[in-house]
Every structure is written in structure tokens, then in C-alpha cells.
Design a protein around this motif. Structure first.
Motif, PDB file in Angstrom:
ATOM      1  N   GLY A 165     120.564   8.010  11.069  1.00 47.32           N
ATOM      2  CA  GLY A 165     120.053   8.600   9.838  1.00 47.32           C
ATOM      3  C   GLY A 165     119.283   7.632   8.976  1.00 47.32           C
ATOM      4  N   TYR A 166     118.329   8.195   8.257  1.00 46.29           N
ATOM      5  CA  TYR A 166     117.579   7.431   7.255  1.00 46.29           C
ATOM      6  C   TYR A 166     117.474   8.294   6.004  1.00 46.29           C
ATOM      7  N   GLU A 198     120.172  12.015  18.062  1.00 39.92           N
ATOM      8  CA  GLU A 198     119.456  12.803  17.057  1.00 39.92           C
ATOM      9  C   GLU A 198     119.071  11.886  15.890  1.00 39.92           C
ATOM     10  N   THR A 199     117.901  12.111  15.344  1.00 38.91           N
ATOM     11  CA  THR A 199     117.453  11.365  14.169  1.00 38.91           C
ATOM     12  C   THR A 199     117.407  12.314  12.982  1.00 38.91           C
ATOM     13  N   TRP A 200     118.111  11.937  11.920  1.00 33.96           N
ATOM     14  CA  TRP A 200     118.147  12.750  10.707  1.00 33.96           C
ATOM     15  C   TRP A 200     117.411  12.006   9.595  1.00 33.96           C
ATOM     16  N   ILE A 201     116.478  12.704   8.962  1.00 33.17           N
ATOM     17  CA  ILE A 201     115.719  12.133   7.849  1.00 33.17           C
ATOM     18  C   ILE A 201     115.968  12.966   6.599  1.00 33.17           C
ATOM     19  N   MET A 202     116.327  12.292   5.522  1.00 32.14           N
ATOM     20  CA  MET A 202     116.505  12.981   4.232  1.00 32.14           C
ATOM     21  C   MET A 202     115.439  12.515   3.260  1.00 32.14           C
ATOM     22  N   GLY A 203     114.675  13.451   2.711  1.00 35.65           N
ATOM     23  CA  GLY A 203     113.787  13.151   1.599  1.00 35.65           C
ATOM     24  C   GLY A 203     112.319  13.135   1.933  1.00 35.65           C
ATOM     25  N   ASP A 204     111.878  12.172   2.713  1.00 37.20           N
ATOM     26  CA  ASP A 204     110.444  11.961   2.925  1.00 37.20           C
ATOM     27  C   ASP A 204     109.986  12.710   4.175  1.00 37.20           C
ATOM     28  N   LYS A 205     109.277  13.811   3.979  1.00 35.35           N
ATOM     29  CA  LYS A 205     108.828  14.637   5.105  1.00 35.35           C
ATOM     30  C   LYS A 205     107.835  13.900   5.991  1.00 35.35           C
ATOM     31  N   ALA A 206     107.044  13.009   5.408  1.00 38.57           N
ATOM     32  CA  ALA A 206     106.072  12.266   6.215  1.00 38.57           C
ATOM     33  C   ALA A 206     106.772  11.388   7.240  1.00 38.57           C
ATOM     34  N   ILE A 207     107.914  10.837   6.885  1.00 36.26           N
ATOM     35  CA  ILE A 207     108.675  10.025   7.835  1.00 36.26           C
ATOM     36  C   ILE A 207     109.195  10.898   8.965  1.00 36.26           C
ATOM     37  N   TYR A 208     109.715  12.058   8.623  1.00 30.00           N
ATOM     38  CA  TYR A 208     110.173  13.000   9.641  1.00 30.00           C
ATOM     39  C   TYR A 208     109.021  13.371  10.576  1.00 30.00           C
ATOM     40  N   ASP A 209     107.868  13.662  10.018  1.00 29.84           N
ATOM     41  CA  ASP A 209     106.723  14.061  10.837  1.00 29.84           C
ATOM     42  C   ASP A 209     106.243  12.942  11.747  1.00 29.84           C
ATOM     43  N   SER A 210     106.500  11.690  11.365  1.00 34.43           N
ATOM     44  CA  SER A 210     106.032  10.554  12.163  1.00 34.43           C
ATOM     45  C   SER A 210     106.917  10.277  13.368  1.00 34.43           C
ATOM     46  N   LEU A 211     108.055  10.944  13.478  1.00 35.73           N
ATOM     47  CA  LEU A 211     108.959  10.749  14.613  1.00 35.73           C
ATOM     48  C   LEU A 211     108.397  11.462  15.843  1.00 35.73           C
ATOM     49  N   THR A 213     110.073  11.981  18.668  1.00 37.11           N
ATOM     50  CA  THR A 213     111.114  12.734  19.348  1.00 37.11           C
ATOM     51  C   THR A 213     111.204  14.174  18.847  1.00 37.11           C
ATOM     52  N   GLN A 214     111.653  15.073  19.722  1.00 35.99           N
ATOM     53  CA  GLN A 214     111.936  16.450  19.328  1.00 35.99           C
ATOM     54  C   GLN A 214     113.367  16.602  18.825  1.00 35.99           C
ATOM     55  N   ASN A 215     114.182  15.607  19.075  1.00 37.67           N
ATOM     56  CA  ASN A 215     115.589  15.664  18.667  1.00 37.67           C
ATOM     57  C   ASN A 215     115.735  15.081  17.264  1.00 37.67           C
ATOM     58  N   LYS A 216     115.301  15.828  16.300  1.00 40.96           N
ATOM     59  CA  LYS A 216     115.280  15.348  14.927  1.00 40.96           C
ATOM     60  C   LYS A 216     115.582  16.493  13.974  1.00 40.96           C
ATOM     61  N   LYS A 217     116.098  16.139  12.803  1.00 40.40           N
ATOM     62  CA  LYS A 217     116.388  17.117  11.764  1.00 40.40           C
ATOM     63  C   LYS A 217     115.894  16.582  10.422  1.00 40.40           C
ATOM     64  N   TYR A 218     115.404  17.487   9.598  1.00 41.56           N
ATOM     65  CA  TYR A 218     114.918  17.108   8.270  1.00 41.56           C
ATOM     66  C   TYR A 218     115.786  17.766   7.209  1.00 41.56           C
ATOM     67  N   PHE A 219     116.098  17.000   6.172  1.00 42.05           N
ATOM     68  CA  PHE A 219     116.871  17.505   5.044  1.00 42.05           C
ATOM     69  C   PHE A 219     116.146  17.126   3.751  1.00 42.05           C
ATOM     70  N   PRO A 220     115.878  18.079   2.886  1.00 47.91           N
ATOM     71  CA  PRO A 220     115.189  17.759   1.623  1.00 47.91           C
ATOM     72  C   PRO A 220     116.086  16.955   0.697  1.00 47.91           C
ATOM     73  N   TYR A 227     124.025  14.166  -0.973  1.00 51.52           N
ATOM     74  CA  TYR A 227     123.459  12.998  -0.292  1.00 51.52           C
ATOM     75  C   TYR A 227     124.570  12.131   0.309  1.00 51.52           C
ATOM     76  N   LEU A 228     125.619  11.865  -0.450  1.00 54.09           N
ATOM     77  CA  LEU A 228     126.718  11.059   0.053  1.00 54.09           C
ATOM     78  C   LEU A 228     127.458  11.773   1.182  1.00 54.09           C
ATOM     79  N   GLU A 229     127.569  13.084   1.075  1.00 53.65           N
ATOM     80  CA  GLU A 229     128.195  13.839   2.154  1.00 53.65           C
ATOM     81  C   GLU A 229     127.362  13.764   3.424  1.00 53.65           C
ATOM     82  N   MET A 230     126.049  13.750   3.260  1.00 59.03           N
ATOM     83  CA  MET A 230     125.164  13.599   4.417  1.00 59.03           C
ATOM     84  C   MET A 230     125.370  12.246   5.084  1.00 59.03           C
TER      85      MET A 230
END
Length: 358
Positions: A165-166, A198-211, A213-220, A227-230
């Protein structure tokens, strides 16, 4: 000496306030002969109470304006100490960052004016203190600490993907650039060899889009609690930082948060080399090759992940809880109050500049 000391705290940053305003204020209010009033809006009732009963006003990340200048004048005339709270180097923004593009062109100048007209400054890191000390004589470092720790829950890593996660927030594209290519290449290699990641990205959609891999999830972006629970879901928490003047003044709070949730942390040596013991409480890297070595080592040896997370958790529990440091906050404020007359006398000359264009 006045027996009862009344501190007013003006919080303006919801992201930073829990560490810089709310938690310290709550713990200080438990101390004998201390009263703390925290607020987010300076209305007439708050102002009257401040001018009648206040001894110190702490303001957070405020820029110079006519309204703020009037407040400065009022507290100075009333003999109230004004302390400027800052936890980022807002004087040296990365010019290419999204944040720099969203603020007015004179933003840093107004921050510096507001700091210069304050009686004292509290900040979160020694590097930031050195920056501010170049133009303000009274700067104290009060580091970020955790208010409390949840119970450490063992991560069941069986029969599911390894989650990397990032929690990137809004303004970390430049930091991600330092590891983006290395990350994509390594994840492609490991997925091709059968690793379930799996790669999980929270916040920056551009970072998610730059991955790649197809094994990824985006969280706003989410509330602090969500956030801490994530973070609790991450097995490995990535904290890359570019080596910029702005970043060098950052605190290590991302490590504290990840450690509090039992994550194995891989972080840049920028900032985090002072907090993480490499191979013991996390992994440190200073370039793309080192980053790949750290990440591959954990993915290929997953038994190391919970141990690093547990070590980091125990380190924070032992050394970085606010309750172990709150006496320094109180001692700092009482010291300033004891030297109140000297601090008050230093400021009027600075406040005599012409506030034009505000």
C-alpha cells in the motif's frame, strides 16, 4: 507568577491538527493549573474570551492578512503571547508540486511575515527549526508523537494476495516518481513468476493510473479514522520521498502511523533514516535499486513482514507515545510565559512594516 495558565489553540489544518493541536491540547488540559481552549473559527466570543483571560495563543499555518494583522495587534496590546505552529516547510515549496500550483504566488512570503511577527515558533522537526531560525530567534522543536496505539492484530497472510500500500494523499506525485519505474518493473517480474500481489493506492489517482499491473485498487481520500483503518490492511507500507528542501523538513509521522498498524515499512532515507533502524524496524532505501532490493526481499520472504511490523509497533510504543513527551510541551509553554516580557518586547518593531496589498 500567575497560577492558572490559559492557552488558546487556533487550528486551521484538519490533516495536521490531530498531532499539533488536538492531542497535545487534550493532554495538557489534564495538567494542574492549565486550561486549554481549542477552536477552528475565530468568532467574537472566542476573541473576547482570549483578550480577557488568555495567556497564550497558538496559531497554525496562518498567512499574513489584514485580519491576522489586527489579531496580532490586539494580542500584543493585551500582553498575550502569540506562538506560530508550523509542521511543513511552507517557505520552500517544491515549485513543480500540485500544492505549490494551488496557492497564491506570495504564499511563502505571507507565511514568513506571519512567523516573523509572532513571539515564538513551535515546529515538528529539527531541519525545519534550522530553516526558521535563520530569521526568527525563538524556535522550539516539539516532535509529532502518537496519542495512542490500537492493539496489534496479527495479519493472516494465508490464502490471499500480499497487499502493498501507498497512502499517497494529494501531493506526492513527485515522490512517487523516485520509485515508479522500479516498482512497475519489479512487480511485473514477480507477478510473472507466480507471486500473488495487490497494490493499493489511497489519494492520488495519477499514481494509481501509473501502475502497470492490473492487480491494483484505488481508494479516494478518506477521514483520518478510515485512513488509519486502511493502513491496517497493508502488509507493506511504502513511503517514498524525493530529496528536496521541502521534504527534508517533513516529520516521520507516516512511519508512526504505519507502525501503529503493524505494517512493514519501506521508506526513503530522506527523513526516515533518523527514525527507522534498517532491517529492524523497517527498511530504508536511497535509490531505485535499493528500493527494489528491499521490496523483493520482503515479497520473496513474507515471514519477515509481520516481524518487521511488530518491531516497528513495539518501537513506537516504547518511544513515540505523546504521553512520554507531553511534559516537554508544557515546559516549553511555561518557559515562554516566564520570559513573556522579553518575548513581547521583541515583536512591535517587526509589526511596524506596512501591510500593503493584503
Amino acid at each position: 507568577m500567575k497560577e492558572r495558565f490559559h492557552i488558546f489553540q487556533f487550528a486551521t489544518s484538519p490533516v495536521c491538527a490531530p498531532y499539533r493541536i488536538w492531542a497535545p491540547g487534550k493532554q495538557l488540559a489534564r495538567h494542574e493549573n492549565l486550561k486549554v481552549t481549542a477552536f477552528e473559527q475565530m468568532d467574537g466570543q472566542i476573541l473576547r474570551s482570549l483578550l480577557e483571560d488568555g495567556d497564550m495563543l497558538i496559531v497554525q499555518r496562518v498567512t499574513m492578512s489584514r485580519k491576522f494583522f489586527k489579531l496580532l495587534t490586539a494580542v500584543n496590546r493585551s500582553g498575550i503571547l502569540l506562538v506560530y505552529e508550523i509542521d511543513d516547510d511552507l517557505l520552500n515549496l517544491d515549485s513543480d508540486s500540485r500544492f505549490a500550483r494551488t496557492v497564491p504566488g506570495d504564499f511563502s512570503d505571507r507565511i514568513k511575515q506571519a512567523i516573523s511577527c509572532s513571539h515564538a515558533v513551535q515546529c515538528s522537526t529539527h531541519h525545519l527549526a534550522r530553516v526558521i531560525s535563520e530569521f526568527h530567534p525563538e524556535v522550539v522543536v516539539l516532535e509529532n508523537q502518537l496519542e495512542h496505539l490500537p492493539l496489534l492484530v496479527d495479519k493472516n497472510m494465508q490464502d490471499r494476495p500480499l497487499i502493498i500500500g501507498y497512502a499517497a494523499g494529494e501531493h506526492h506525485w513527485l515522490d512517487w516518481q523516485t520509485v515508479k519505474d522500479a516498482y512497475n518493473h519489479l512487480i511485473a517480474e514477480l507477478e510473472n513468476s507466480g507471486h500473488n500481489i495487490e497494490t493499493w493506492i489511497m489519494g492520488d489517482k495519477a499514481i494509481y493510473d501509473s501502475l502497470d499491473t492490473q492487480n491494483k485498487k484505488y481508494f479516494p481520500l478518506a477521514s483520518r479514522e478510515d485512513y488509519l483503518e486502511m493502513l491496517s490492511c497493508f502488509d507493506i507500507s511504502l513511503i517514498p520521498l524525493s530529496d528536496s528542501l521541502f521534504n527534508r523538513s517533513k516529520s516521520d509521522v507516516k512511519f508512526l502511523e504505519s507502525a501503529s498498524r503493524g505494517c512493514a515499512v519501506i521508506a526513503s532515507t530522506t527523513v526516515y533514516s533518523d527514525s527507522i533502524r534498517h532491517e529492524q524496524t523497517g527498511l530504508l532505501f536511497s535509490g531505485q535499486r535499493e528500493f527494489q532490493v528491499c521490496l523483493k526481499g520482503l515479497i520473496c520472504n513474507p515471514a519477515r513482514i509481520p516481524q518487521l511490523g511488530k518491531n516497528a509497533y513495539n518501537d513506537v510504543k516504547k518511544n513515540r507515545l505523546l504521553s512520554r513527551h507531553i511534559n516537554k510541551w508544557e515546559a516549553t509553554y511555561r518557559s515562554w510565559f516566564e520570559n513573556k516580557n522579553a518575548l513581547l518586547s521583541n515583536v512591535p518593531a517587526k509589526q511596524n512594516f506596512v501591510v500593503s496589498g493584503i
